[in-house]
Write a protein that holds these residues in place. Structure first.
Motif, PDB file in Angstrom:
ATOM      1  N   VAL A 257     -48.199 -34.934  33.712  1.00 49.81           N
ATOM      2  CA  VAL A 257     -46.931 -34.344  33.276  1.00 49.81           C
ATOM      3  C   VAL A 257     -47.173 -32.863  33.000  1.00 49.81           C
ATOM      4  O   VAL A 257     -48.139 -32.494  32.326  1.00 49.81           O
ATOM      5  N   ALA A 258     -46.312 -32.030  33.539  1.00 54.84           N
ATOM      6  CA  ALA A 258     -46.437 -30.590  33.314  1.00 54.84           C
ATOM      7  C   ALA A 258     -46.411 -30.311  31.819  1.00 54.84           C
ATOM      8  O   ALA A 258     -45.639 -30.918  31.070  1.00 54.84           O
ATOM      9  N   GLY A 259     -47.282 -29.393  31.387  1.00 58.24           N
ATOM     10  CA  GLY A 259     -47.419 -29.085  29.981  1.00 58.24           C
ATOM     11  C   GLY A 259     -48.590 -29.817  29.344  1.00 58.24           C
ATOM     12  O   GLY A 259     -48.986 -29.479  28.226  1.00 58.24           O
ATOM     13  N   GLU A 260     -49.152 -30.789  30.047  1.00 59.20           N
ATOM     14  CA  GLU A 260     -50.331 -31.494  29.547  1.00 59.20           C
ATOM     15  C   GLU A 260     -51.582 -30.939  30.247  1.00 59.20           C
ATOM     16  O   GLU A 260     -51.508 -30.030  31.073  1.00 59.20           O
ATOM     17  N   SER A 261     -52.735 -31.512  29.893  1.00 65.90           N
ATOM     18  CA  SER A 261     -54.003 -31.046  30.473  1.00 65.90           C
ATOM     19  C   SER A 261     -54.645 -32.160  31.298  1.00 65.90           C
ATOM     20  O   SER A 261     -54.340 -33.349  31.107  1.00 65.90           O
ATOM     21  N   VAL A 262     -55.523 -31.759  32.186  1.00 64.36           N
ATOM     22  CA  VAL A 262     -56.262 -32.717  33.003  1.00 64.36           C
ATOM     23  C   VAL A 262     -57.747 -32.395  32.885  1.00 64.36           C
ATOM     24  O   VAL A 262     -58.136 -31.224  32.837  1.00 64.36           O
ATOM     25  N   GLU A 300     -49.418 -26.105  33.445  1.00 63.25           N
ATOM     26  CA  GLU A 300     -48.192 -25.596  32.825  1.00 63.25           C
ATOM     27  C   GLU A 300     -46.943 -25.924  33.639  1.00 63.25           C
ATOM     28  O   GLU A 300     -45.892 -26.276  33.076  1.00 63.25           O
ATOM     29  N   GLU A 301     -47.003 -25.799  34.965  1.00 62.31           N
ATOM     30  CA  GLU A 301     -45.806 -25.894  35.795  1.00 62.31           C
ATOM     31  C   GLU A 301     -45.811 -27.172  36.623  1.00 62.31           C
ATOM     32  O   GLU A 301     -46.875 -27.643  37.049  1.00 62.31           O
ATOM     33  N   PRO A 302     -44.628 -27.746  36.851  1.00 64.32           N
ATOM     34  CA  PRO A 302     -44.551 -28.909  37.752  1.00 64.32           C
ATOM     35  C   PRO A 302     -44.822 -28.481  39.197  1.00 64.32           C
ATOM     36  O   PRO A 302     -44.730 -27.317  39.550  1.00 64.32           O
ATOM     37  N   GLU A 322     -50.630 -33.653  41.414  1.00 67.57           N
ATOM     38  CA  GLU A 322     -49.188 -33.442  41.276  1.00 67.57           C
ATOM     39  C   GLU A 322     -48.830 -33.411  39.804  1.00 67.57           C
ATOM     40  O   GLU A 322     -49.229 -34.310  39.038  1.00 67.57           O
ATOM     41  N   ALA A 323     -48.103 -32.400  39.416  1.00 62.99           N
ATOM     42  CA  ALA A 323     -47.590 -32.328  38.057  1.00 62.99           C
ATOM     43  C   ALA A 323     -46.088 -32.552  38.112  1.00 62.99           C
ATOM     44  O   ALA A 323     -45.368 -31.880  38.857  1.00 62.99           O
TER      45      ALA A 323
END
Length: 328
Positions: A257-262, A300-302, A322-323
């Protein structure tokens, strides 16, 4: 300069007249001829290392006579009557061409060369006396015999074909102890191609006294080439090959999900963690891996985002994640 008094004597201890002497040293030389008393005087630099060669119609030396740290001194140079030897090499089928012949006297090489199309090697003039004659050719056992050389001598030498077992053991030195590698391809020029078995070895029959080019290949491993000299007993050759250096970048999640970290992990060709690798997110530096080979990267961005890792001039293939947009 110092004067060296040189006496030239034959095998019977008789003094030799009219022997032409050439003394050589670094950056210089001098000549002299023995007089009726078999002696000559040669001026040479004091302390020089001098090599004295000799020319005479009846006598010869296989090697120059050496003087170390020359001083005002007297030396006796022994000479020998001229002789010559023909060596005839053959196997069960007839003459053997291109066999290597070496003549040694008192352990020193006096002459060497190859037999001609008729299987014959003829020496130049050499000292008369007892010689060790060695004859060998790739694929044949070496034959060594003793020959008495006189004014004109000939000796027949029979050589036989032979093979020995050549074992090639292929191992990966990355591990301790090193690990045997099965299914490695071993190519031995003029013999063939073979595969290593479960213990990482393959054995073949190889002609004796032959030099081979040996190559080892395996998928995902670097190719290794060695030169192997097979003599007259079984030979084992240990070949070490390592995996081809590579980097792999592994996002632990391919959809976030955009806004999270990987979490991104970087491993090497042995699937071991790589510390200090730079991780790029969409061609921009996103961090450096720690001791565990991982780095946490915020997304940060989808949309689709690409990761690449690099270190020490190596770069991984890119991996895309993919975000997705979060709920508003």
């Amino acid at each position: 300069m110092v004067t060296v008094t040189i006496s030239v004597e034959n095998q019977d201890g008789e003094l030799v007249t009219n022997a032409e002497l050439t003394a050589n040293w670094e950056n210089g030389s001098n000549t002299a001829t023995t007089a009726s008393n078999g002696k000559a005087f040669v001026d040479v630099p004091k302390g020089a290392n001098v090599s004295i060669s000799l020319s005479h119609p009846d006598y010869i030396r296989n090697d120059p006579f050496g003087i170390t740290n020359a001083s005002e001194q007297s030396v006796a140079i022994p000479v020998y009557q001229r002789g010559q030897l023909d060596v005839v090499a053959a196997d069960q089928t007839g003459p053997v061409a291109d066999a290597n012949v070496v003549l040694r006297k008192d352990g020193q090489i006096a002459a060497n060369g190859a037999t001609n199309a008729s299987g014959v090697f003829s020496s130049a003039d050499i000292e008369q006396g007892e010689y060790t004659v060695s004859v060998v050719k790739p694929g044949y056992y070496r034959n060594t015999t003793t020959v008495q050389v006189n004014e004109s001598a000939e000796t027949d030498v029979v050589i036989e074909r032979g093979t020995v077992t050549l074992t090639v053991a292929v191992r990966d030195p990355h591990f301790s102890p090193s690990a045997p590698l099965s299914n490695a391809s071993v190519t031995i020029r003029s013999i063939g191609q073979f595969q290593t078995l479960a213990e990482g070895q393959t054995s073949v029959s190889a002609p004796v006294n032959t030099e081979f080019s040996l190559g080892v290949t395996k998928r995902e491993y670097e190719t290794v080439t060695e030169t192997v000299r097979v003599r007259e007993s079984a030979l084992r050759v240990n070949v070490s090959i390592s995996r081809t250096p590579s980097l792999t970048v592994k996002p632990l999640n391919r959809r976030v999900v955009a806004g999270e970290s990987v979490i991104v992990e970087v491993t090497d060709e042995y699937n071991e963690s790589v510390e200090g690798a730079t991780v790029l997110l969409d061609d921009e530096s996103a961090g450096t891996t720690g001791e565990n080979g991982q780095v946490t990267v915020p997304i940060e961005e989808p949309g689709n985002h690409t990761f690449v890792a690099s270190t020490n001039g190596q770069e991984s293939s890119s991996v895309t994640i993919e975000a997705i947009a979060g709920e508003k």
